[in-house]
Design a protein around this motif. Structure first.
Motif, PDB file in Angstrom:
ATOM      1  N   ARG A 294       0.833  -1.208   0.000  1.00  0.00           N
ATOM      2  CA  ARG A 294       0.000   0.000   0.000  1.00  0.00           C
ATOM      3  C   ARG A 294       0.868   1.259   0.000  1.00  0.00           C
ATOM      4  NH1 ARG A 294      -3.861  -2.691   4.638  1.00  0.00           N
ATOM      5  NH2 ARG A 294      -4.924  -4.148   3.226  1.00  0.00           N
ATOM      6  N   ARG A 297       2.385   1.932  -3.511  1.00  0.00           N
ATOM      7  CA  ARG A 297       1.392   2.423  -4.469  1.00  0.00           C
ATOM      8  C   ARG A 297       1.013   3.873  -4.170  1.00  0.00           C
ATOM      9  NH1 ARG A 297      -3.659  -0.931  -5.844  1.00  0.00           N
ATOM     10  NH2 ARG A 297      -3.441   0.424  -7.669  1.00  0.00           N
ATOM     11  N   LEU A 298       0.752   4.152  -2.903  1.00  0.00           N
ATOM     12  CA  LEU A 298       0.304   5.498  -2.543  1.00  0.00           C
ATOM     13  C   LEU A 298       1.433   6.516  -2.707  1.00  0.00           C
ATOM     14  CD1 LEU A 298      -2.118   7.097  -1.498  1.00  0.00           C
ATOM     15  CD2 LEU A 298      -1.328   6.644   0.837  1.00  0.00           C
ATOM     16  N   THR A 300       3.946   6.466  -4.782  1.00  0.00           N
ATOM     17  CA  THR A 300       4.144   6.731  -6.205  1.00  0.00           C
ATOM     18  C   THR A 300       3.099   7.706  -6.727  1.00  0.00           C
ATOM     19  OG1 THR A 300       5.135   4.546  -6.558  1.00  0.00           O
ATOM     20  CG2 THR A 300       4.234   5.665  -8.491  1.00  0.00           C
ATOM     21  N   ALA A 301       1.847   7.520  -6.316  1.00  0.00           N
ATOM     22  CA  ALA A 301       0.764   8.395  -6.769  1.00  0.00           C
ATOM     23  C   ALA A 301       0.907   9.801  -6.210  1.00  0.00           C
ATOM     24  CB  ALA A 301      -0.584   7.804  -6.370  1.00  0.00           C
ATOM     25  N   ALA A 366      -6.433   1.906  -3.738  1.00  0.00           N
ATOM     26  CA  ALA A 366      -6.513   1.967  -5.207  1.00  0.00           C
ATOM     27  C   ALA A 366      -7.364   3.155  -5.646  1.00  0.00           C
ATOM     28  CB  ALA A 366      -7.095   0.668  -5.758  1.00  0.00           C
ATOM     29  N   VAL A 369      -5.268   6.278  -5.293  1.00  0.00           N
ATOM     30  CA  VAL A 369      -4.271   6.320  -6.376  1.00  0.00           C
ATOM     31  C   VAL A 369      -4.911   6.830  -7.664  1.00  0.00           C
ATOM     32  CG1 VAL A 369      -2.845   4.872  -7.865  1.00  0.00           C
ATOM     33  CG2 VAL A 369      -2.765   4.574  -5.375  1.00  0.00           C
ATOM     34  N   ASP A 370      -6.087   6.318  -7.992  1.00  0.00           N
ATOM     35  CA  ASP A 370      -6.784   6.739  -9.214  1.00  0.00           C
ATOM     36  C   ASP A 370      -7.141   8.228  -9.155  1.00  0.00           C
ATOM     37  OD1 ASP A 370      -6.621   4.212 -10.235  1.00  0.00           O
ATOM     38  OD2 ASP A 370      -8.672   3.639  -9.706  1.00  0.00           O
ATOM     39  N   ALA A 373      -4.218  10.515  -9.628  1.00  0.00           N
ATOM     40  CA  ALA A 373      -3.780  10.524 -11.034  1.00  0.00           C
ATOM     41  C   ALA A 373      -4.677  11.407 -11.876  1.00  0.00           C
ATOM     42  CB  ALA A 373      -3.765   9.108 -11.595  1.00  0.00           C
TER      43      ALA A 373
END
Length: 374
Positions: A294, A297-298, A300-301, A366, A369-370, A373
């Protein structure tokens, strides 16, 4: 008005409860068509491991009062965990003067520790520049002042207690061995107890956090030192309220004596669950990998969205800034349906950061993250 805190009472001396000020951001985030992604409070969301659940249920027939000292099984398991995972060698945990005791989670211990150590009424508690708010709450309840600093002060006059937090909440900063040794030497030189909040110590990402009780820091004994640990995050058991206090037996005994007078007792089934959790490393490692995924992913976003992450080398949070007032960042995130904690909750030095917690489901991470973006 009803509900107002009366000046001069213990409640009246406390700072405002910080989470209440997020009501507007929560309301705005709730209007997002995909629902809220709440990354503001670090409360675990994954299932409590079966080992703990089974042990809790198995000890459910508990008609008598629990012991404030902790069961022999729990104290033995705690000492084993400290040795195995952190390289810390306690004095005999089953000695008449205890070196480790269970606590009702870690927050009540933090809030009551100055009082339980008999430090009421005069003096100053040192806390980090950016710090968990309950350190200040504990000082205020005991009638003590607060001084924020990252380095041992030249003048120790009036200082009665030092709080360290490594890995730090909210920013994930980890103190080096040299920094820890500096505080230990300062505390011992001035007769001031040094207490390390190490509740995130199993969650090192870019570095390996070290306990203040480790022999390379503390030396041959734990004189003047205490460490606070918790199963809330590493064992996803925040609902169990399962914490530990260990270190200098003389200080641990002071706390134990007060706790048994006050009836601050960890329930017997919870003590059984703690012993089971502390004896098993596999579930801790599995949960750590969930948080790592987690986090990756977070993080990077967040960076792709143009924000910067400072510190965050350990723990359960990302310390994020867009080089603006934290409330401006909170508003930006709320517009994306994401709720974060403003850095100002943790002291004036946090006013240009926000804290993003990793304690959300994979699906909600997720979604965040979306949206970042966007």
């Amino acid at each position: 008005m009803p509900g107002d805190r009366a000046p001069g009472t213990a409640a009246g001396r406390l700072p405002d409860f910080p989470w209440d000020s997020l009501a507007g951001a929560r309301a705005r985030a709730a209007r997002h068509p995909g629902g809220v992604v709440d990354l503001s409070i670090g409360t675990p969301v994954d299932d409590t491991p079966e080992e703990l659940v089974t042990a809790l249920a198995g000890a459910g027939n508990a008609p008598g009062y629990p012991t404030a000292l902790g069961t022999a099984e729990l104290r033995t398991a705690a000492a084993g965990w400290l040795q195995r995972r952190l390289g810390v060698r306690l004095a005999d945990p089953l000695d008449a003067v205890p070196s480790v005791i269970p606590t009702v989670g870690s927050k009540e211990l933090v809030a009551l520790l100055p009082t339980m150590l008999g430090l009421r009424g005069a003096g100053t508690v040192i806390v980090p520049e950016v710090a968990y708010p309950t350190y200040e709450v504990g000082a205020v309840l005991a009638g003590l002042g607060v001084r924020r600093t990252e380095t041992p002060p030249d003048d120790a006059a009036g200082v009665v207690l030092v709080w360290l937090n490594s890995p730090g909440n909210p920013h994930g900063r980890v103190l080096s061995g040299e920094q820890l040794r500096g505080w230990v030497a300062w505390g011992r030189a001035h007769g001031v107890p040094v207490v390390a909040d190490e509740c995130y110590i199993t969650l090192g990402w870019d570095v390996t956090p070290r306990s203040v009780l480790h022999p390379t820091v503390a030396g041959e004994d734990h004189t003047g030192l205490l460490a606070v640990h918790s199963l809330s995050k590493q064992s996803t058991a925040a609902g169990y309220r399962a914490g530990l206090l260990s270190g200098d037996p003389a200080l641990v005994r002071q706390v134990w004596e007060v706790r048994r007078h006050l009836g601050l007792l960890v329930p017997t089934p919870v003590q059984a669950a703690m012993a089971a959790g502390l004896a098993d490393d596999a579930h801790v490692d599995e949960q750590r990998e969930r948080y790592r995924t987690r986090r990756d992913r977070l993080a990077t976003a967040v960076r792709a969205a143009g924000a910067r992450i400072d510190h965050s080398e350990a723990g359960l949070y990302l310390w994020v800034t867009r080089d603006e007032d934290c409330w401006t960042t909170i508003d930006w995130l709320a517009g994306l349906g994401i709720v974060a904690a403003p850095g100002s909750f943790y002291g004036p030095a946090g006013g240009r950061h926000v804290r993003l917690a990793l304690t959300a489901t994979d699906e909600r991470i997720a979604a965040a993250v979306d949206r970042l973006a966007g």
